[in-house]
Scaffold this active site. Structure first.
Site, PDB file in Angstrom:
ATOM      1  N   ALA A 118     -67.420  38.914   0.541  1.00 45.01           N
ATOM      2  CA  ALA A 118     -68.418  39.400   1.581  1.00 45.01           C
ATOM      3  C   ALA A 118     -68.426  38.432   2.827  1.00 45.01           C
ATOM      4  CB  ALA A 118     -69.799  39.209   0.918  1.00 45.01           C
ATOM      5  N   LYS A 150     -69.866  44.148   5.864  1.00 46.26           N
ATOM      6  CA  LYS A 150     -69.612  45.577   5.190  1.00 46.26           C
ATOM      7  C   LYS A 150     -70.673  45.665   3.845  1.00 46.26           C
ATOM      8  CE  LYS A 150     -64.842  45.426   6.474  1.00 46.26           C
ATOM      9  NZ  LYS A 150     -64.789  44.149   7.162  1.00 46.26           N
ATOM     10  N   ASP A 208     -68.791  35.506  -2.562  1.00 43.74           N
ATOM     11  CA  ASP A 208     -67.887  34.967  -1.770  1.00 43.74           C
ATOM     12  C   ASP A 208     -67.825  33.186  -2.239  1.00 43.74           C
ATOM     13  OD1 ASP A 208     -66.632  35.476   1.291  1.00 43.74           O
ATOM     14  OD2 ASP A 208     -66.998  33.252   0.925  1.00 43.74           O
ATOM     15  N   ASP A 218     -62.222  43.190   0.622  1.00 47.53           N
ATOM     16  CA  ASP A 218     -62.006  42.892   1.887  1.00 47.53           C
ATOM     17  C   ASP A 218     -61.194  41.470   1.872  1.00 47.53           C
ATOM     18  OD1 ASP A 218     -61.662  43.192   4.612  1.00 47.53           O
ATOM     19  OD2 ASP A 218     -63.626  42.474   5.123  1.00 47.53           O
ATOM     20  N   CYS A 262     -57.498  43.648   7.376  1.00 46.37           N
ATOM     21  CA  CYS A 262     -57.571  43.656   8.939  1.00 46.37           C
ATOM     22  C   CYS A 262     -56.085  43.218   9.585  1.00 46.37           C
ATOM     23  CB  CYS A 262     -58.598  42.807   9.661  1.00 46.37           C
ATOM     24  SG  CYS A 262     -58.815  41.075   9.433  1.00 46.37           S
TER      25      CYS A 262
END
Length: 404
Positions: free
Chosen positions: A233, A238, A256, A301, A354
């Protein structure tokens, strides 16, 4: 444009910290902008944009100026002189600019612009990797797009306001914005502005989040009342979006390994009015195991090379090393293997990065699906976003469903 000594000194000081001491450009610039309270918005914009520009084009400018790292202050002034000359800015008669070969600078620029690694100012290894993974034509277009300055994009916090109301509020603050087709909650600023000083930001009406990044939470297909886990996170951009899509109903568990990032998420969640977010630092594998087969939706992510967001983090080109990319791929697969086990039968998982590299993206998904844990999942769809096609950050996302 007339150059002012105190602003130029700030840029040189910033470049010293970024290039010679390895500090992060965004953090350095934040500190520089606090140096003099008398500086107005134009002064601050000059410092931030000039520093980022010289960081972005470091290899090209160093080649033109014929200087090598580590850069002493004289060399940094030479880089600055190249930046100013190429922008058509008249150099003042300061000692730092004595005998600057203006004509030679322009000639060298024309010459080096024929060679991609100099034109796009990237390390040799990165140029070779880009060609290997994306092909010559796509890489040439993509790296050019990743060297452009990123737009400022806002995500409207639908827990507190609507796009039209926020647009009107910003307009009252002399900030003009526009909708972006295909991005339901995004507003793009027509001109750069410090939106963090607005009452709208302080009241939690929006977050700054790139348009590509805004697609990730929507890709997870969440619904109000679900139990959702955001596994990496961080500071929670997000997680906040997921909370809004779920209308504050159900539960978003933000995990996290860095507790300080989760504390920042708590502050942001309070400002956003996102009450269904619970933060849990990952202190051991028990944190994950407790959630095995119990979650409707899992977002991974994943940590990655970050090559899709070079427009925002141009200093990453100089910090990134090929060994790191090899190591991060192992980490990505380990995270997929472990965190996927939280998804309950019939639930869904999104893996996102990303990055623009297929080896961090679709290849990771293909490897996972052929593994023991991956056999429990079915591939639903994926989306590969390249900056030269979208105009926004490079991103990848894949949706998987766990078999019932």
């Amino acid at each position: 444009m007339r150059l002012h000594k105190n602003l130029c000194f700030a840029v040189i000081d910033g470049l010293t910290l970024i290039f010679n001491e390895g500090q992060y450009a965004d953090k350095v610039i934040q500190q520089l902008l606090k140096r003099d309270k008398r500086w107005g918005s134009r002064d601050r914009a000059f410092i931030a944009e000039t520093t980022y520009d010289i960081v972005r084009w470091k290899r090209l400018y160093a080649e033109i100026a014929d200087v090598k790292a580590p850069f002493d202050r004289d060399n940094l002034w030479r880089l600055f002189a190249v930046w100013a000359t190429l922008r058509g800015i008249k150099l003042p008669s300061w000692k730092y600019f004595e005998s600057t070969p203006t004509r030679k600078i322009k000639g060298r620029f024309d010459e080096l612009s024929q060679i991609r690694k100099f034109k796009e100012s990237i390390p040799d290894w990165l140029d070779e990797l880009g060609v290997k993974e994306l092909g010559e034509s796509t890489w040439t277009k993509e790296i050019a797009a990743l060297n452009e300055q990123a737009d400022v994009i806002l995500r409207v916090n639908t827990l507190k306001t609507t796009k039209q109301k926020l647009k009107a509020l910003l307009f009252d603050n002399d900030i003009e914005s526009e909708s972006i087709k295909g991005y339901p909650n995004a507003l793009r600023l027509k001109e750069r502005a410090n939106v963090f000083q607005t009452e709208a930001f302080k009241n939690g009406f929006f977050e700054v989040q790139d348009a590509s990044s805004q697609l990730v939470a929507e890709f997870l297909e969440v619904e109000p009342g679900m139990r959702v886990v955001d596994t990496c996170a961080g500071a929670g951009g997000k997680s906040l979006h997921l909370s809004a899509l779920m209308e504050n109903k159900g539960q978003v568990i933000a995990l996290d390994i860095y507790d300080n990032k989760l504390k920042e998420l708590k502050r942001r969640a309070k400002r956003n009015g996102a009450h269904n977010i619970e933060t849990r630092p990952i202190e051991s594998t028990k944190t994950i195991k407790k959630l095995y087969d119990k979650v409707d939706r899992v977002l991974i992510d994943a940590p990655c090379s970050g090559l899709g967001v070079l427009r925002r983090n141009p200093d990453a080109k100089w910090k990134l090393q090929p060994e790191f990319i090899s190591e991060i791929k192992h980490t990505q697969q380990e995270i997929l293997q472990q965190y996927s086990r939280m998804v309950k039968p019939g639930g869904k998982l999104v893996y996102a990065t990303c990055s623009i590299l297929p080896s961090e993206n679709r290849q990771q998904i293909d490897n996972f699906l052929t593994s023991e844990n991956g056999k429990a999942f079915t591939f639903v769809k994926d989306q590969n976003i390249l900056a030269y096609q979208s105009g926004f950050d490079g991103f990848y996302m894949a949706l998987l469903e766990k078999n019932t």
